[in-house]
Write a protein that holds these residues in place. Structure first.
Motif, short mmCIF file in Angstrom:
data_model
loop_
_atom_site.label_atom_id
_atom_site.label_comp_id
_atom_site.label_asym_id
_atom_site.label_seq_id
_atom_site.Cartn_x
_atom_site.Cartn_y
_atom_site.Cartn_z
N THR A 47 10.85 -5.03 2.68
CA THR A 47 11.74 -3.97 2.35
C THR A 47 12.03 -3.76 1.12
O THR A 47 11.91 -2.24 0.75
N GLU A 48 12.14 -4.47 0.28
CA GLU A 48 12.47 -4.03 -1.24
C GLU A 48 11.20 -3.78 -1.74
O GLU A 48 11.23 -2.39 -2.64
N GLY A 49 10.11 -4.08 -1.54
CA GLY A 49 8.85 -3.44 -2.20
C GLY A 49 8.48 -1.97 -1.59
O GLY A 49 8.33 -1.04 -2.02
N SER A 50 8.80 -1.90 -0.22
CA SER A 50 8.44 -0.68 0.46
C SER A 50 9.42 0.59 -0.11
O SER A 50 9.15 1.46 -0.39
N VAL A 99 0.48 13.54 1.61
CA VAL A 99 0.92 12.44 2.84
C VAL A 99 0.14 11.11 2.31
O VAL A 99 -1.01 11.20 1.95
N VAL A 100 1.23 10.27 2.49
CA VAL A 100 0.51 8.83 1.99
C VAL A 100 0.98 7.81 3.13
O VAL A 100 2.00 7.93 4.07
N GLU A 101 0.29 6.77 3.36
CA GLU A 101 0.54 5.72 4.22
C GLU A 101 1.06 4.53 3.34
O GLU A 101 0.52 4.20 2.38
N LEU A 102 2.16 4.07 4.07
CA LEU A 102 2.78 3.09 3.55
C LEU A 102 2.39 1.60 4.33
O LEU A 102 2.08 1.71 5.37
N GLY A 103 2.04 0.57 3.52
CA GLY A 103 1.54 -0.57 4.49
C GLY A 103 1.89 -1.85 3.43
O GLY A 103 2.35 -1.91 2.26
N TYR A 104 1.89 -3.10 3.96
CA TYR A 104 2.09 -4.39 3.48
C TYR A 104 1.61 -5.29 4.08
O TYR A 104 1.55 -5.23 5.42
N LEU A 162 5.01 10.57 -7.95
CA LEU A 162 3.84 11.13 -7.18
C LEU A 162 3.41 12.18 -6.69
O LEU A 162 2.35 12.36 -6.03
N ARG A 163 4.68 12.98 -6.36
CA ARG A 163 4.53 14.12 -5.66
C ARG A 163 4.32 14.13 -4.27
O ARG A 163 3.82 14.83 -3.62
N VAL A 164 4.56 13.07 -3.69
CA VAL A 164 4.54 12.79 -2.27
C VAL A 164 5.54 13.55 -1.45
O VAL A 164 6.69 13.74 -1.90
N GLU A 165 5.22 14.16 -0.32
CA GLU A 165 6.03 15.07 0.69
C GLU A 165 6.54 14.38 1.82
O GLU A 165 7.45 14.51 2.71
N ARG A 166 5.56 13.44 2.17
CA ARG A 166 5.75 12.88 3.47
C ARG A 166 4.89 11.27 3.42
O ARG A 166 3.93 11.03 2.77
N VAL A 167 5.93 10.07 3.82
CA VAL A 167 5.26 8.68 3.89
C VAL A 167 5.06 8.55 5.51
O VAL A 167 6.04 8.78 6.10
N THR A 168 4.18 7.99 5.88
CA THR A 168 3.88 7.57 7.21
C THR A 168 3.59 6.11 7.36
O THR A 168 2.91 5.49 6.26
N ALA A 169 3.87 5.31 8.11
CA ALA A 169 3.47 3.99 8.54
C ALA A 169 3.05 3.86 10.12
O ALA A 169 3.81 4.42 10.76
N GLU A 208 0.79 -1.20 0.09
CA GLU A 208 0.15 -0.01 -0.23
C GLU A 208 0.79 1.23 -0.12
O GLU A 208 1.82 1.33 0.77
N LEU A 209 0.65 2.14 -0.92
CA LEU A 209 0.90 3.61 -0.81
C LEU A 209 -0.12 4.61 -1.25
O LEU A 209 -0.27 4.62 -2.47
N ARG A 210 -0.95 4.92 -0.45
CA ARG A 210 -2.18 5.58 -0.68
C ARG A 210 -2.17 7.10 0.20
O ARG A 210 -1.85 7.05 1.28
N PRO A 211 -2.84 7.97 -0.71
CA PRO A 211 -2.90 9.31 0.15
C PRO A 211 -3.96 8.92 1.39
O PRO A 211 -5.03 8.65 1.11
N LEU A 212 -3.41 9.67 2.19
CA LEU A 212 -4.35 9.90 3.47
C LEU A 212 -5.64 10.83 3.23
O LEU A 212 -6.61 10.61 3.83
N ASP A 213 -5.69 11.45 2.17
CA ASP A 213 -6.64 12.52 1.80
C ASP A 213 -6.85 12.21 0.14
O ASP A 213 -5.91 12.46 -0.54
N ASP A 214 -7.98 11.85 -0.12
CA ASP A 214 -8.20 11.34 -1.40
C ASP A 214 -7.98 12.93 -2.54
O ASP A 214 -7.86 12.62 -3.53
#
Length: 189
Positions: free
Chosen positions: A114-117, A96-101, A128-135, A85-91
């Motif tokens: 780790t490789e995929g992340s 700001v996106v959330e990383l998950g697996y 994708l113009r991301v400024e912050r990744v959170t998990a 997962e790499l999805r925006p927290l706000d549509d």
């Protein structure tokens, strides 16, 4: 098959509303060890996969022009390993996106998470113009925390989530990790 991202050993592709993807997700979410830190190890029914899980994984994010969840297949064999997962927290914002697996047990301990992340983080910051990744994860989920650290994220805070049904370990709370663009840029070779 449309490929979103490839790494040395992984192919990340959009999920499809097919029996193959439903079967893979059902097997993944039926494993008590995989689900341990999600819901205490309870299996997810096939009906729930079709009615709730798959529609969430098929959601398009207009700010990205793509989805936020991808099936992870082993590049050499085509075997389904799980999802990332790499999805925006706000549509409405890509910043700001959330990383998950979530990977099946056979893929654990081999560096796939780790490789995929890392590949998704790089794509987020470069394309994708991301400024912050959170998990985040449960504080006691040391395996997932280690993946976050190896992927370049840093510990940000402990917090207490809203667990409608407490599961073993939830009494220790959750942790959040993050990585901002400036730090990512400094770490790049």
């Amino acid at each position: 098959m449309h490929v979103f991202l490839e790494t040395e050993r992984l192919v990340l592709r959009p999920f499809a509303d097919t029996e193959t993807d439903v079967d893979g997700l059902f097997a993944l979410d039926s494993d008590p060890d995989v689900m341990r830190f999600i819901n205490g190890g309870k299996p997810t029914t096939r009906e729930a996969i079709q009615a709730r899980t798959l529609p969430r994984l098929l959601h398009d994010y207009p700010v990205f022009g793509t989805r936020g969840f991808w099936a992870a297949d082993e590049r050499a064999t085509g075997a389904f390993l799980g999802w990332f997962e790499l999805r925006p927290l706000d549509d409405q914002s890509p910043f700001v996106v959330e990383l998950g697996y979530r990977l099946n047990k056979a893929a654990w301990g081999k560096g796939y998470a780790t490789e995929g992340s890392r590949a998704l983080i790089d794509k987020g910051f470069t394309d994708l113009r991301v400024e912050r990744v959170t998990a985040n994860t449960m504080a006691v989920n040391t395996g997932s925390r280690r993946v976050m650290e190896k992927s370049g994220l840093s510990f940000l805070r402990n917090f207490t989530g809203d667990w409608p049904d407490a599961i073993p370990g939830s009494e220790h709370g959750e942790v959040e990790y993050d990585l901002v663009r400036a730090d990512w840029e400094q770490r790049r070779p």
